[in-house]
Design a protein around this motif. Structure first.
Motif, mmCIF file in Angstrom:
data_model
loop_
_atom_site.group_PDB
_atom_site.id
_atom_site.type_symbol
_atom_site.label_atom_id
_atom_site.label_comp_id
_atom_site.label_asym_id
_atom_site.label_seq_id
_atom_site.Cartn_x
_atom_site.Cartn_y
_atom_site.Cartn_z
ATOM 1 N N ARG A 1 23.472 21.414 5.669
ATOM 2 C CA ARG A 1 24.830 21.622 5.213
ATOM 3 C C ARG A 1 25.565 22.609 6.105
ATOM 4 N N ALA A 2 24.870 23.665 6.548
ATOM 5 C CA ALA A 2 25.504 24.661 7.413
ATOM 6 C C ALA A 2 25.947 24.027 8.724
ATOM 7 N N GLN B 1 36.310 25.473 -5.097
ATOM 8 C CA GLN B 1 35.232 25.961 -5.946
ATOM 9 C C GLN B 1 35.781 26.779 -7.113
ATOM 10 N N GLY C 1 27.600 28.691 -1.812
ATOM 11 C CA GLY C 1 28.600 28.509 -2.847
ATOM 12 C C GLY C 1 28.955 29.810 -3.535
ATOM 13 N N TYR D 1 30.589 25.711 4.880
ATOM 14 C CA TYR D 1 30.791 26.120 3.493
ATOM 15 C C TYR D 1 31.844 25.223 2.856
ATOM 16 N N ARG E 1 36.482 33.625 2.806
ATOM 17 C CA ARG E 1 35.423 32.658 3.088
ATOM 18 C C ARG E 1 34.288 32.843 2.077
ATOM 19 N N PRO F 1 30.435 32.319 0.328
ATOM 20 C CA PRO F 1 29.072 32.222 0.866
ATOM 21 C C PRO F 1 28.696 30.766 1.132
ATOM 22 N N ALA F 2 27.826 30.549 2.094
ATOM 23 C CA ALA F 2 27.426 29.189 2.461
ATOM 24 C C ALA F 2 26.856 28.398 1.283
#
Length: 470
Positions: free
Chosen positions: A337-338, A349, A144, A343, A139, A141-142
């Motif tokens: 966004r959270a 990404q 990016g 994420y 996962r 980070p939130a």
């Protein structure tokens, strides 16, 4: 036996099923093999096709039976009307630019570049590497991946003049496409029922996101050189708005690019009003005769909220973008966004970062510039020869589209129907206006497939316009 045999068996069995009662047992596979002189595999394929159609069902250890036909009853969703109440914003249909078409038409309507204009080799290799990396299982980070945050910050920082503090990686929030970023920005920085200034005409997706966020849209007329700074100042003063959405470089749909002086004037207006400029740099990678310089590069006080997307230039399958914001505005956007998606896929990404950091990326962009220019010029020449009624106020320096003004009184709905019946799909300009259209326009994408058909597409548009003029 081949698939034709299985189709023949399936057709015969359908005839038998039509005269059988629900629950009737089909002959065994061994019996069908003997009856049709076919292999067991061929018979199984025929039975599988009938199962897929819902005509028969298999009961392990028992046999295969004709399924009972269930009469469908109309569903009653009336209770939802009371439960949902009135919508905050009128429902909008999907944009015509998102419409899929067959290969036998000339698609001038799309908002995306043709596959031939994408870095396919880089994308495939990047996805393969990403699938073998930790990004496939972890996962992120939130805000990016730190490396991707750094890349976006460096890209904007490269245009920052001496004396202006460039953005830092911590100013960057990675997004699953810029469309979701617009929704978050409008919710977080404008708020339901509050005014939002927007160029007119403007990107249909921004209009849609604003409507869904429940903000009150206030159009600001914008021409080939952008909005009039005095008109913008009046709009801020009379509306009380604190956010202005714009596309200073290769605007969608017009292709307009603000001169440097106009960008400075707009930024001064925004600063004097203690407001934000949401700069949508959607076409940063699609320069043809100019190189875009973001207005955000001249701002260090957090007045510019900067959006940069890789979805169109890397691949529509890799929906990765970023918003660069400073101060409390960034924290509000990140909080939204959270709540929305927590994420962005680390796999996407990682793949996006891989593509844009390969040496071949810059080679691709140089080639893309030339390909876009040849396609643009081909369509422009076709319109001038075969459809002179479609007036082009300015040839864009970049982007993907031409914006053509049609004669007053043109029936756009009839025009789009006439063109489609002749094999050309166009996008009527009405959906790019936050309020009433100022006239009849069409947007034509010159980055679509089969550029060799562009002259014929222009000829068809010209003929359709002539029929209306009679």
């Amino acid at each position: 036996m081949n698939n034709d045999s299985s189709s023949r068996i399936a057709a015969r069995l359908r005839e038998w099923i039509a005269g059988a009662s629900p629950g009737s047992r089909l002959p065994s596979t061994r019996s069908l093999v003997a009856e049709y002189q076919a292999s067991p595999v061929t018979v199984q394929k025929a039975l599988q096709s009938l199962t897929t159609l819902g005509l028969i069902e298999s009961r392990p250890g028992v046999g295969t039976f004709v399924r009972a036909v269930r009469t469908a009853r109309p569903a009653d969703y009336g209770w939802q009307t009371a439960a949902l109440g009135s919508p905050q914003a009128p429902p909008r249909s999907a944009s015509s630019t998102m419409r899929s078409t067959t290969n036998d038409v000339i698609p001038f309507h799309s908002g995306y570049p043709d596959r031939d204009l994408l870095p396919e080799r880089l994308v495939r290799a990047a996805l393969a590497r990403a699938s073998r990396s930790d990004a496939a299982l972890s996962r992120p980070p939130a805000p990016g991946l730190p490396e991707l945050q750094s890349w976006f910050a460096r890209e904007l920082g490269a245009s920052t003049p001496v004396g202006v503090t460039p953005p830092t990686p911590s100013d960057v929030i990675v997004l699953p496409g810029s469309q979701s970023g617009l929704s978050s920005i409008f919710r977080a920085l404008v708020g339901h029922g509050q005014p939002l200034l927007m160029e007119s005409p403007s990107y249909w997706g921004a209009i849609h996101a604003a409507a869904q966020a429940g903000v009150r849209l206030i159009p600001v007329p914008s021409g080939p050189d952008g909005p009039d700074p005095e008109e913008l100042a009046r709009a801020f003063e009379t509306s009380g708005a604190r956010v202005f959405y714009a596309q200073p470089n290769y605007a969608n749909p017009t292709g307009a690019q603000w001169p440097a002086r106009r960008g400075e004037q707009v930024l001064d207006v925004v600063r004097r009003n203690g407001a934000f400029l949401v700069e949508d740099d959607w076409a940063h990678d699609f320069g043809i005769s100019t190189t875009p310089v973001p207005i955000a590069a001249h701002d260090e006080s957090g007045h510019v909220i900067y959006l940069r997307s890789l979805t169109k230039s890397v691949s529509p399958a890799i929906r990765v973008a970023a918003v660069i914001a400073r101060g409390p505005a960034r924290e509000r956007i990140l909080a939204d966004r959270a709540a929305e998606s927590m994420y962005v896929s680390g796999l996407l990404q990682s793949a996006a970062l891989d593509v844009v950091t390969q040496p071949g990326w810059q080679t691709h962009l140089r080639s893309l510039r030339h390909q876009l220019q040849s396609r643009r010029d081909l369509l422009v020449a076709g319109l001038r020869e075969f459809a002179p009624q479609a007036h082009l106020e300015r040839i864009p320096n970049g982007g993907l589209n031409l914006w053509a003004r049609l004669p007053d009184g043109t029936d756009l709905e009839q025009l789009t129907r006439d063109c489609e019946s002749a094999g050309v799909i166009i996008a009527a300009g009405t959906e790019w206006f936050p309020a009433e259209p100022e006239g009849p326009f069409i947007r034509l994408n010159y980055a679509g497939p089969n550029p060799g058909a562009f002259p014929e597409g222009a000829r068809i548009i010209g003929r359709a316009l002539l029929r209306q003029a009679r």
